[in-house]
Design an enzyme around this catalytic site. Structure first.
Site, short mmCIF file in Angstrom:
data_model
loop_
_atom_site.label_atom_id
_atom_site.label_comp_id
_atom_site.label_asym_id
_atom_site.label_seq_id
_atom_site.Cartn_x
_atom_site.Cartn_y
_atom_site.Cartn_z
N GLY A 1 -9.53 0.85 4.65
CA GLY A 1 -8.52 -0.21 4.71
C GLY A 1 -9.02 -1.61 4.47
O GLY A 1 -8.24 -2.56 4.45
N GLU B 1 -14.53 4.70 5.93
CA GLU B 1 -13.83 5.47 4.90
C GLU B 1 -13.23 4.54 3.84
O GLU B 1 -12.02 4.50 3.67
CB GLU B 1 -12.71 6.29 5.53
CG GLU B 1 -13.13 7.25 6.61
CD GLU B 1 -11.94 7.86 7.35
OE1 GLU B 1 -10.78 7.51 7.06
OE2 GLU B 1 -12.18 8.67 8.25
N PRO B 2 -14.05 3.78 3.14
CA PRO B 2 -13.47 2.87 2.16
C PRO B 2 -12.94 3.61 0.94
O PRO B 2 -13.58 4.54 0.44
CB PRO B 2 -14.66 1.98 1.77
CG PRO B 2 -15.86 2.81 2.02
CD PRO B 2 -15.52 3.75 3.15
N GLY B 3 -11.78 3.23 0.50
CA GLY B 3 -11.22 3.79 -0.73
C GLY B 3 -11.02 2.67 -1.72
O GLY B 3 -11.86 2.39 -2.58
N ARG B 4 -9.90 1.95 -1.54
CA ARG B 4 -9.52 0.88 -2.46
C ARG B 4 -10.63 -0.12 -2.73
O ARG B 4 -10.88 -0.49 -3.87
CB ARG B 4 -8.32 0.14 -1.86
CG ARG B 4 -7.70 -0.86 -2.81
CD ARG B 4 -6.71 -1.78 -2.09
NE ARG B 4 -5.87 -1.10 -1.16
CZ ARG B 4 -4.62 -0.69 -1.40
NH1 ARG B 4 -4.08 -0.88 -2.57
NH2 ARG B 4 -3.93 -0.10 -0.45
N ARG C 1 2.48 1.39 -8.29
CA ARG C 1 2.31 0.41 -7.20
C ARG C 1 3.25 -0.79 -7.29
O ARG C 1 3.79 -1.22 -6.27
CB ARG C 1 0.84 -0.04 -7.10
CG ARG C 1 -0.13 1.13 -6.88
CD ARG C 1 -1.52 0.69 -6.45
NE ARG C 1 -1.48 0.11 -5.13
CZ ARG C 1 -1.53 -1.18 -4.91
NH1 ARG C 1 -1.65 -2.03 -5.89
NH2 ARG C 1 -1.47 -1.63 -3.67
N TYR D 1 5.37 -0.68 -3.95
CA TYR D 1 4.94 -1.61 -2.88
C TYR D 1 5.19 -3.07 -3.25
O TYR D 1 4.78 -3.96 -2.50
CB TYR D 1 3.43 -1.48 -2.63
CG TYR D 1 2.93 -0.09 -2.40
CD1 TYR D 1 3.13 0.56 -1.18
CD2 TYR D 1 2.22 0.58 -3.39
CE1 TYR D 1 2.64 1.83 -0.97
CE2 TYR D 1 1.74 1.87 -3.18
CZ TYR D 1 1.96 2.49 -1.98
OH TYR D 1 1.48 3.74 -1.77
N CYS E 1 13.44 5.59 -17.56
CA CYS E 1 14.85 5.22 -17.40
C CYS E 1 15.18 4.85 -15.96
O CYS E 1 15.89 5.59 -15.26
CB CYS E 1 15.72 6.35 -17.89
SG CYS E 1 15.35 6.74 -19.59
N GLU E 2 14.64 3.76 -15.50
CA GLU E 2 14.91 3.24 -14.15
C GLU E 2 14.71 1.72 -14.22
O GLU E 2 13.72 1.26 -14.82
CB GLU E 2 13.89 3.76 -13.13
CG GLU E 2 13.77 5.24 -13.08
CD GLU E 2 13.96 5.79 -11.67
OE1 GLU E 2 14.35 5.02 -10.76
OE2 GLU E 2 13.74 6.99 -11.52
#
Ligand code: LLP
Length: 404
Positions: A231, A264-267, A303, A307, A333-334
């Site tokens: 995080g 636990e780094p991801g991003r 994303r 978000y 198509c949105e």
């Protein structure tokens, strides 16, 4: 932020791969991992890369070869982590809904421990371990009820979310695990959320978790690992916050506990290292709005739509002329299909390439085939002038391959 996507190289790559394509810099990923290692050198933690951020095998292998472990949240991610060569004793398994099959897979693979998130899950794990005549090493994910002040979809450490268990119940889980022949409580875990831009929430969580660890000690339960989740903040368009800021805050709190630290780094390891290259198909106006329609869409990068994330957009070739404001939208198509809104650019020509930056995390890994669009290709930059295709673009045949 330094330009890690040199124009000439990117043009040569795109000639071979076409667009849309994800491009990742191995140098930047390793630079991020090294920054973590340097900042935490006193504590020498295990960095378990959160595979969900970018689970491509080449990216995972790069991290495995440079001393990272892996945090997985499904049997599929465990499979990927093992294929990428992570030592099983550096893999941990998190998530609220593990099936018996997934737990059995993890135990047979000999991973470091499983983070359990409910009493029922702990009991299910005990049964699975008993069937395998094994002892499952477990850690309990605490929900410390701390608000990390981030997007509500990525807030996980507050009571009322589906994640973890409150301290009172956690104590019962530890007592149960301690008494069981098939369970060994070895760790404690929390994960507060994602894109956290201050060490404060970690500090607050550690203060209460440390108290709880001491109380477990008086119950005769001695743990080995303290896993403080991932995080750590990295905003779109920026490098990650210096990990030294996090280390400086958590270090003193962790040291006094004498447990092995896990993050636990991801991003933060991969976000700034990646870009999505898309091609300008058409320019059009709708009322007062200017649109650039590209061949990349929400199915490639969800994303912005999901978000409200604001990924910077960089044209590969700067056209002369005054900048105008554009929404960058895809063919899906949105009305929610956009990659960026209200960005200022000189009007691109048809065929011009736009780089959607900070797309190395939760980009490809959240992509889909919606509107029957084959998923994008992926490329890894391996040196200043070298690169490798690490995932082929999907084909129309791939779209129907599993259908009967
Ligand atoms: N550990 C656990 C248990 C997690 O659930 C997560 C992320 C991480 C570690 C890694 O967090 P990071 O360091 O990447 O912030 N799709 C969203 C992000 C969802 C994060 C979910 N959990 C997005 O695109 O913003």
């Amino acid at each position: 932020m330094k330009n890690i996507f040199p124009g000439g190289l990117i043009e040569r790559i795109l000639k071979k791969t076409g667009t849309p394509v994800y491009i990742y810099s191995s140098e930047k990923i390793l630079e991020n991992l090294e920054a973590y290692k340097r900042s935490f050198s006193d504590l020498n933690p295990l960095f378990c890369y959160a595979m969900k951020a970018n689970s491509n095998g080449a990216v995972a292998r790069l991290l495995a070869q440079n001393g990272a472990g892996a945090d997985v949240v499904s049997g599929g991610e465990l499979h990927r982590a093992l294929c990428a060569g992570f030592d099983p004793r550096t893999i941990i398994f998190s998530g609220v809904g593990k099936t018996d099959e997934e737990m059995s897979y993890a135990l047979r693979a000999g991973i470091l421990f499983i983070n359990v998130e409910s009493f029922e899950e702990l009991k299910a794990l005990e049964r699975v371990a008993a069937r395998l005549k094994m002892r499952a090493e477990v850690s309990v994910r605490i929900n410390p009820d701390i608000d990390p002040h981030t997007h509500k979809f990525i807030t996980t450490g507050k009571i009322g979310t589906k994640f973890g268990v409150a301290f009172k119940e956690a104590r019962e889980l530890y007592a149960f695990a301690h008494a069981s022949r098939h369970l060994a409580p070895v760790g404690i875990h929390f994960h507060l959320g994602s894109q956290i831009d201050s060490p404060k929430p970690y500090e607050k969580a550690l203060v209460v978790v440390a108290k709880f660890i001491r109380r477990l000690g008086t119950d005769g339960i001695k743990l080995k690992y303290l896993d403080i989740g991932g995080g750590w903040g990295v905003r779109e368009g920026f490098d990650m916050l210096p990990p030294a800021l996090l280390a400086g805050t958590v270090g003193p709190l962790v040291e006094s506990l004498g447990l092995a630290l896990i993050l636990e780094p991801g991003r933060s390891l991969v976000a700034a290292a990646g870009a999505l290259a898309v091609k300008t198909l058409y320019r059009k106006k709708s009322g007062l709005k200017n649109y650039i329609i590209t061949d990349g869409a929400m199915n490639d990068l969800i994303r912005p739509a999901f978000y409200g994330a604001k990924h910077p957009v960089r044209p590969l070739v700067k056209r002369p002329g005054k900048a105008a404001r554009f929404d960058i939208a895809g063919p899906v198509c949105e009305s929610g299909d956009f990659l960026a809104q209200d960005v200022s650019l000189p009007t691109p020509s048809r065929g011009d390439i736009l780089l959607i930056l900070s797309a190395g995390a939760y980009g490809f890994s959240m992509s889909s085939q919606y509107n029957s669009r084959p998923r994008a290709a992926e490329v890894l930059l391996t040196g200043t002038n070298s690169w490798r295709l690490i995932r082929e673009r999907e084909t129309y045949q791939d779209l129907t391959a599993k259908e009967k």
